[in-house]
Structure formats: structure tokens, C-alpha cells
Design an enzyme around this catalytic site. Sequence first.
Site, PDB file in Angstrom:
ATOM      1  N   TYR A  33     -22.028  18.377   2.564  1.00 57.72           N
ATOM      2  CA  TYR A  33     -21.516  17.765   3.804  1.00 57.72           C
ATOM      3  C   TYR A  33     -22.540  17.812   4.949  1.00 57.72           C
ATOM      4  O   TYR A  33     -22.150  17.768   6.120  1.00 57.72           O
ATOM      5  CB  TYR A  33     -20.215  18.438   4.220  1.00 57.72           C
ATOM      6  N   PHE A  73     -15.110  19.482  13.036  1.00 52.63           N
ATOM      7  CA  PHE A  73     -14.350  19.836  11.839  1.00 52.63           C
ATOM      8  C   PHE A  73     -15.215  20.415  10.718  1.00 52.63           C
ATOM      9  O   PHE A  73     -14.709  20.733   9.645  1.00 52.63           O
ATOM     10  CB  PHE A  73     -13.568  18.614  11.312  1.00 52.63           C
ATOM     11  N   ARG A 125     -14.651   4.344  -3.966  1.00 55.00           N
ATOM     12  CA  ARG A 125     -14.176   4.487  -2.579  1.00 55.00           C
ATOM     13  C   ARG A 125     -12.960   3.596  -2.304  1.00 55.00           C
ATOM     14  O   ARG A 125     -12.085   3.952  -1.525  1.00 55.00           O
ATOM     15  CB  ARG A 125     -15.317   4.261  -1.583  1.00 55.00           C
ATOM     16  N   LYS A 185     -10.661  17.521  -4.811  1.00 55.91           N
ATOM     17  CA  LYS A 185     -10.804  18.680  -3.927  1.00 55.91           C
ATOM     18  C   LYS A 185      -9.731  19.737  -4.246  1.00 55.91           C
ATOM     19  O   LYS A 185      -8.775  19.462  -4.988  1.00 55.91           O
ATOM     20  CB  LYS A 185     -10.719  18.208  -2.475  1.00 55.91           C
ATOM     21  N   ARG A 214      -5.559   8.374  -1.876  1.00 51.72           N
ATOM     22  CA  ARG A 214      -5.159   9.056  -0.636  1.00 51.72           C
ATOM     23  C   ARG A 214      -3.847   8.484  -0.082  1.00 51.72           C
ATOM     24  O   ARG A 214      -3.038   9.210   0.488  1.00 51.72           O
ATOM     25  CB  ARG A 214      -6.278   8.949   0.395  1.00 51.72           C
ATOM     26  N   GLU A 257     -25.914  14.133  -4.048  1.00 50.59           N
ATOM     27  CA  GLU A 257     -24.676  14.875  -4.312  1.00 50.59           C
ATOM     28  C   GLU A 257     -24.548  15.235  -5.791  1.00 50.59           C
ATOM     29  O   GLU A 257     -24.099  16.333  -6.136  1.00 50.59           O
ATOM     30  CB  GLU A 257     -23.477  14.033  -3.862  1.00 50.59           C
ATOM     31  N   HIS A 278     -13.097  12.975  -3.085  1.00 53.18           N
ATOM     32  CA  HIS A 278     -14.367  12.572  -2.463  1.00 53.18           C
ATOM     33  C   HIS A 278     -15.058  11.551  -3.352  1.00 53.18           C
ATOM     34  O   HIS A 278     -15.014  11.662  -4.579  1.00 53.18           O
ATOM     35  CB  HIS A 278     -15.300  13.781  -2.301  1.00 53.18           C
ATOM     36  N   ASN A 311      -7.584  15.603   2.032  1.00 54.55           N
ATOM     37  CA  ASN A 311      -7.413  14.210   1.574  1.00 54.55           C
ATOM     38  C   ASN A 311      -7.766  14.009   0.098  1.00 54.55           C
ATOM     39  O   ASN A 311      -8.161  12.931  -0.324  1.00 54.55           O
ATOM     40  CB  ASN A 311      -8.135  13.239   2.508  1.00 54.55           C
TER      41      ASN A 311
END
Length: 137
Positions: free
Chosen positions: A49, A57, A85, A9, A102, A126, A115, A112
Site C-alpha cells: 500500500y 487511513f 477491478r 482480504k 463489493r 504487487e 483487492h 471491502n
Amino acid sequence: MEQTLVLVKPDGVKKNLIGDIIARFEHKGLQVAALKLVKVTEAQAKFHYAEHEGKPFFGELVDFITSAPLVCAVIRGENAIKAVRQLNGATNPIEAVPGSIRGDFALSIGENIVHGSDSPEAAEREINNFFAPEEIY
Ligand code: DAT
Ligand code: MG
């Protein structure tokens, strides 16, 4: 073999962590099947998203992800979705264990660093949002 979408990100790019983050996936034994730097559009961010639309948020999330260039990658390998993940760590960096991306590089849930898709269906959706089929090797 599974494929998953990874984003480094905008905060990860600004902190000069692109190489460190991609290295963790490579060191695990996963392969980079596609890789590029992009400035995400608002429409692309909202599609990415979509499951979070309506949450408090959501606006901040879209603003953040469109604020500056990010790195998107297709990562491939055995159990790639879960493996990525696990390497990313918990969504809230304060809960993410040291040793995870993270856990090592982030402090706040809003920024964070990384992704990873959470299911095969999400991964396909995605990946198609960021890459044309001919960009994936
Ligand atoms: P993940 O990125 O671990 O799949 P998610 O899909 O639940 O987590 O949420 C997507 C992103 O939205 C997450 O990386 C950071 C942001 N986010 C999630 N929950 C949040 C919250 N309570 N406050 C602020 N941002 C949040
Ligand atoms: Mg998610």
C-alpha cells in the site's frame, strides 16, 4: 495476456467467501495462476500500500490487512487487470453496484473484501511482493 494480484482480504476470509470470490474470476474466464493463504507482515503490507502512505487511513489499512490470514492469488487472462477491478466493484462498497463483489458482500470502505492491482506496473510490483516466480504456473 495480463496478470494481476488479487487479495481476498481478512474480512473475506472470516466471512467464508474465499470460494465465492475466486469463483467469480473463474466464471468470467480468468485463470488462477497462483493461490495461497498467508498472514501478511507489516513490511509487506506497507510495501503493498506504499502509494497510500501518509493518508489518514494508512495506519488502519496496514493494521487491517495484517490482522488475520488473507488469500493472495495471481489471476491471468485477457485484460485481467480491468476485468478483476470491474468484478470487484467500486472501492467504497456503498457505491459498488449490486452484482459486483463489493456491491454484494461489503458495506464499509475500511473492510471491502477484495483487492485488485490497478495497472501493469502495480501488478508486477504487487505480485513480486507476495509470490516467488516458481509459485506462479
Ligand atoms: P482500491 O482497493 O479500489 O484500489 P484504493 O487503492 O484507492 O482502492 O485504496 C486502497 C484501500 O484503502 C481500499 O481498498 C480501502 C482503503 N481506503 C481507500 N480509501 C479509503 C478511505 N477514504 N477511508 C478508509 N479506507 C480507505
Ligand atoms: Mg488500489
